[in-house]
Design a protein around this motif. Structure first.
Motif, short mmCIF file in Angstrom:
data_model
loop_
_atom_site.label_atom_id
_atom_site.label_comp_id
_atom_site.label_asym_id
_atom_site.label_seq_id
_atom_site.Cartn_x
_atom_site.Cartn_y
_atom_site.Cartn_z
N ALA A 77 0.83 -1.20 0.00
CA ALA A 77 0.00 0.00 0.00
C ALA A 77 0.86 1.26 0.00
CB ALA A 77 -0.93 0.01 1.21
N GLY A 78 2.03 1.17 0.62
CA GLY A 78 2.91 2.33 0.69
C GLY A 78 2.43 3.40 1.65
N GLN A 79 1.44 3.04 2.44
CA GLN A 79 0.93 3.95 3.46
C GLN A 79 0.39 3.12 4.63
OE1 GLN A 79 -2.22 6.19 1.62
NE2 GLN A 79 -3.55 4.44 1.39
N PRO A 80 0.39 3.67 5.84
CA PRO A 80 -0.06 2.89 6.99
C PRO A 80 -1.51 2.43 6.84
CG PRO A 80 1.09 4.87 7.70
CD PRO A 80 0.87 5.01 6.22
N LEU A 81 -1.76 1.19 7.21
CA LEU A 81 -3.11 0.63 7.18
C LEU A 81 -3.71 0.54 8.59
CD1 LEU A 81 -2.49 -2.24 4.58
CD2 LEU A 81 -3.29 0.10 4.18
N VAL A 82 -2.91 0.92 9.58
CA VAL A 82 -3.36 0.96 10.98
C VAL A 82 -3.34 2.42 11.41
CG1 VAL A 82 -2.80 0.31 13.35
CG2 VAL A 82 -2.46 -1.32 11.48
#
Length: 279
Positions: free
Chosen positions: A247-252
């Motif tokens: 994703a390249g970005q935080p998922l949390v």
């Protein structure tokens, strides 16, 4: 298509998490197309031996490792006090970075790591392996909002392994913990965490005897008893790390990671043994 490359950064590479995540990526998750191509460690002699045994290159510096990988995992699961200094060397290289449990030794250090990530415009995520289990999967099937959560957990010490049941609590009830208290024996404490809107999480932690991770999810309508599958635990956790890298970005949500830190800090307060402590 070329495999996507991960580098391990650690204190002592010969630990359960490094071994287990490596096995997951080389085994049940090999189809995801990621591989561990390099590592570096503070205990360089031991780290080099571990890397050689596993067919991985051990780099002398984080800078050398960062130039050879697409994403980085800072492990050192038993020594979170090393995470900030390691992050200071890793994050300027601009690679998406997973930081293992426990994210930091205290809330102030956690906030500094996130600030450093922001200043370098780097995606950073940290979770316990207990964030992606059958407990959270069952939560998605609830009829009505969760009002009470009971968690049974174990580990060698609350200081090192308390992050696991707290991660369950925050992932299920959110970051709005308001106050907590701690009771019970030193090796078998019970944590009671009060949340907004009258919700409660109770954590029964046992450091004297092995205890599987179990939860009771309760709504106004019914309860569900859920047991975590130890055989899937770290495979699912590794898959979630790959999801983040892809994703390249935080998922949390960052707020949930900081809530975990606030709860753990409140648990360490001596006042929590004598009454309620604000989270």
């Amino acid at each position: 298509m070329a495999a996507k490359r991960i580098g391990f950064v650690d204190d002592d590479l010969d630990n359960f998490h490094a071994n287990t995540y490596l096995s997951a990526l080389r085994g049940p998750l090999v189809h995801r197309g990621w591989e561990i191509v390099g590592a570096t460690s503070l205990q360089a002699e031991k780290g080099t031996a571990w890397a050689t045994k596993n067919g991985i290159r051990h780099y002398d510096t984080i800078a050398d490792l960062a130039s050879a990988v697409d994403a980085i995992a800072i492990l050192a699961p038993s020594t979170p006090e090393t995470h900030e200094a390691l992050a200071e060397q890793v994050l300027p290289h601009g690679k998406a970075t997973f930081i293992d449990k426990t994210f930091a030794p205290d809330l102030a250090a956690a906030e500094r790591i996130f600030a450093l990530a922001d200043s370098n415009r780097v995606a950073v995520q940290s979770t316990s392996a207990l964030r992606t289990t059958a407990i959270q999967a069952q939560l998605e099937k609830l009829e009505g909002p969760l009002v009470n959560l009971g968690v049974w957990a174990g580990g060698a010490s609350l200081a090192e392994y308390g992050v696991h049941p707290v991660e369950i609590a925050v992932s299920c009830l959110g970051p709005e913990a308001e106050r907590l208290t701690v009771a019970g024996a030193e090796l078998h404490p019970t944590l009671v965490i009060e949340y907004s809107r009258g919700r409660v999480a109770t954590i029964d932690f046992n450091a004297a005897e092995y205890a599987p991770f179990v939860a009771m999810l309760t709504t106004d309508r019914w309860s569900r008893h859920v047991v975590v599958d130890d055989k899937r635990l770290f495979v699912d956790a590794a898959a979630a790390i790959l999801d983040f890298f892809e994703a390249g970005q935080p998922l949390v949500p960052r707020g949930e990671t900081l809530a975990v830190m606030r709860i753990l800090e409140a648990v360490k307060s001596p006042a929590a043994r004598h009454g309620w402590v604000t989270v």
